[in-house]
Design a protein around this motif. Structure first.
Motif, PDB file in Angstrom:
ATOM      1  N   TRP A  13      -4.532  -9.379  -2.892  1.00  0.00           N
ATOM      2  CA  TRP A  13      -5.246  -8.202  -3.349  1.00  0.00           C
ATOM      3  C   TRP A  13      -6.293  -7.648  -2.347  1.00  0.00           C
ATOM      4  O   TRP A  13      -6.562  -6.627  -1.997  1.00  0.00           O
ATOM      5  N   ASN A  14      -7.096  -8.659  -1.722  1.00  0.00           N
ATOM      6  CA  ASN A  14      -8.182  -8.413  -0.733  1.00  0.00           C
ATOM      7  C   ASN A  14      -7.461  -7.786   0.418  1.00  0.00           C
ATOM      8  O   ASN A  14      -8.214  -6.760   0.925  1.00  0.00           O
ATOM      9  N   VAL A  62       0.853  -1.117   0.212  1.00  0.00           N
ATOM     10  CA  VAL A  62       0.021   0.048   0.090  1.00  0.00           C
ATOM     11  C   VAL A  62       0.796   1.134  -0.002  1.00  0.00           C
ATOM     12  O   VAL A  62       1.714   1.397   0.948  1.00  0.00           O
ATOM     13  N   ARG A  64      -6.328  -4.133  -0.450  1.00  0.00           N
ATOM     14  CA  ARG A  64      -7.758  -3.130  -0.742  1.00  0.00           C
ATOM     15  C   ARG A  64      -8.246  -2.835   0.688  1.00  0.00           C
ATOM     16  O   ARG A  64      -8.486  -1.757   0.892  1.00  0.00           O
ATOM     17  N   ASP A  65      -8.445  -3.689   1.473  1.00  0.00           N
ATOM     18  CA  ASP A  65      -8.988  -3.481   2.968  1.00  0.00           C
ATOM     19  C   ASP A  65      -8.247  -2.688   3.581  1.00  0.00           C
ATOM     20  O   ASP A  65      -8.796  -1.598   4.350  1.00  0.00           O
ATOM     21  N   ILE A 125      -2.651   0.477  -4.363  1.00  0.00           N
ATOM     22  CA  ILE A 125      -2.324  -0.837  -3.972  1.00  0.00           C
ATOM     23  C   ILE A 125      -1.735  -1.758  -5.041  1.00  0.00           C
ATOM     24  O   ILE A 125      -2.341  -1.443  -6.164  1.00  0.00           O
ATOM     25  N   LEU A 172      -8.691   0.910   2.288  1.00  0.00           N
ATOM     26  CA  LEU A 172     -10.129   1.345   2.629  1.00  0.00           C
ATOM     27  C   LEU A 172     -10.133   1.909   4.224  1.00  0.00           C
ATOM     28  O   LEU A 172     -10.642   2.875   4.482  1.00  0.00           O
TER      29      LEU A 172
END
Length: 415
Positions: free
Chosen positions: A236-237, A68, A240-241, A252, A244
């Motif tokens: 990836w998840n 990130v 992304r989390d 990312i 957020l």
């Protein structure tokens, strides 16, 4: 034990000794052809999966599973980002980093490389750099020392060793009264690492994060945060989390996007190889068609008698479909067993060949990977077995349909 009539007759044809030995030979060749194709396909795909895993593991030993990063500017308040990341149970480790493209000059030709700033205390949380040191130690990177660690191939190209100095010219510009010029700093080589992956050993240098921040005039900001995960497939998840949760404009990326071309090419090679080797199974299926057609011709009188006794054309078709499918099943089972045994003993077979012929098939001075790694995946074995069974079943359709069209009167006319 009760059996449907087509199944019972089909099994009897499979067990009975045929009058025409050539038909038996073709049937045996069909079984062996299917078995050979399945064996070769399982072994080849397992070895290719093993090489893919080996390349991936070596690459990810130094590369983050996910990152990130700030967008167009250094990431502020990175300790908070690390704290939030470590609260996620899917994250095994997190560490800040600074990346910059630079030109390194030593005693040889200048070489372009990525210079990465890390915190030596946090680096073991996201990479195995400390375990890959050939010379020197990771903890030789101390703020203000301006020490640097080089990949083994990068050091060889620069013709430098521990104790030498390299001139690092970054792409970041500094503005002076006479114009803009790149930022240049002399670093001391305090260690050399070797991961066993060309892209890393030739294109990466490691420095202390504070030293690189001073060179780039970044203050306390960093490029981003690197994450190591328990399950890399969730990269990836997780990234992304985290972005957020931090509620800011962040960029990312994960290991699949950073190395998309490499993994797409490896996947394509495996797919093409699988398709080509499936032709071996197809050859066995064509042999099965030939043997079944000749069997139908040889059993014309038997088919006619069965028809006169009341067996329907559909029943006749089922007889030869059962008989042909059993040949396919036998070949597939033999191939699966042979493929698994060959794969798990491949390393021993390689060592035996090297000792008998006194040769080295994979010399360490030529190849990064000197063995034959394999990854025997259940999904691959099941897929290959299904392909072989499907081809075998399809190969029985035409001979069985031809048998079902036999006219009793015509078949018995000259008997």
């Amino acid at each position: 034990m009760f059996k449907p009539i087509p199944v019972a007759i089909g099994l009897r044809y499979l067990r009975a000794k045929r009058r025409n030995g050539f038909i038996s030979f073709i049937s045996l060749a069909s079984i062996l052809g299917i078995a050979l194709g399945v064996t070769v396909l399982i072994t080849t795909l397992s070895v290719m999966s093993g090489f893919q895993r080996e390349i991936r593991d070596r690459l990810l030993s130094m590369q983050a599973h996910a990152t990130v990063a700030g967008v167009g500017a250094p990431m502020p308040d990175w300790p908070h980002a690390v704290e939030v990341a470590m609260q996620d149970p899917r994250v095994a480790g997190a560490a800040p980093y600074v990346d910059v493209q630079a030109m390194l000059s030593g005693n040889g030709d200048p070489q372009g490389a990525m210079v990465r700033g890390v915190l030596p205390a946090d680096e073991p949380h996201v990479s195995v750099l400390a375990d890959k040191m050939e010379k020197g130690r990771l903890d030789s990177l101390k703020p203000g020392s301006f020490n640097i660690l080089l990949g083994a191939e990068l050091a060889a190209w620069l013709r430098v060793d521990v104790g030498d100095t390299v001139l690092v010219t970054t792409t970041a510009l500094q503005h002076t009264a006479v114009g803009s010029s790149p930022r240049i700093k002399r670093f001391h080589v305090s260690g050399i690492f070797a991961v066993g992956h060309n892209e890393i050993d030739r294109n990466l240098a490691i420095a202390d994060i504070k030293d690189l921040q001073r060179v780039l005039r970044m203050g306390d900001g960093v490029t981003g945060v690197r994450l190591k995960l328990h399950d890399m497939d969730q990269s990836w998840n997780v990234a992304r989390d985290l972005a957020l949760k931090l509620q800011g404009p962040y960029r990312i990326s994960d290991w699949t996007t950073d190395n998309a071309n490499l993994y797409q090419s490896l996947k394509m090679e495996k797919t093409v190889m699988g398709v080509l080797l499936s032709l071996i199974i197809a050859m066995g299926a064509f042999n099965l068609v030939s043997s079944q057609v000749m069997l139908v011709t040889d059993k014309q009188a038997d088919i006619a008698i069965l028809r006169t006794l009341g067996l329907s054309p559909r029943g006749v078709m089922q007889v030869f479909m059962v008989q042909g499918s059993l040949i396919g099943i036998m070949g597939t089972v033999m191939g699966v067993i042979g493929g698994i045994l060959l794969t798990v003993n491949l390393e021993s077979i390689l060592e035996l060949i090297e000792s008998v012929f006194n040769v080295t098939l994979l010399p360490s001075d030529v190849y990064y990977i000197t063995g034959l790694p394999y990854d025997l995946r259940t999904s691959d074995v099941v897929t290959i077995a299904c392909i072989a069974l499907t081809m075998s079943f399809l190969a029985t359709l035409y001979p069985a349909w031809r048998a079902a069209r036999t006219q009793p009167a015509e078949a018995l006319r000259y008997e």
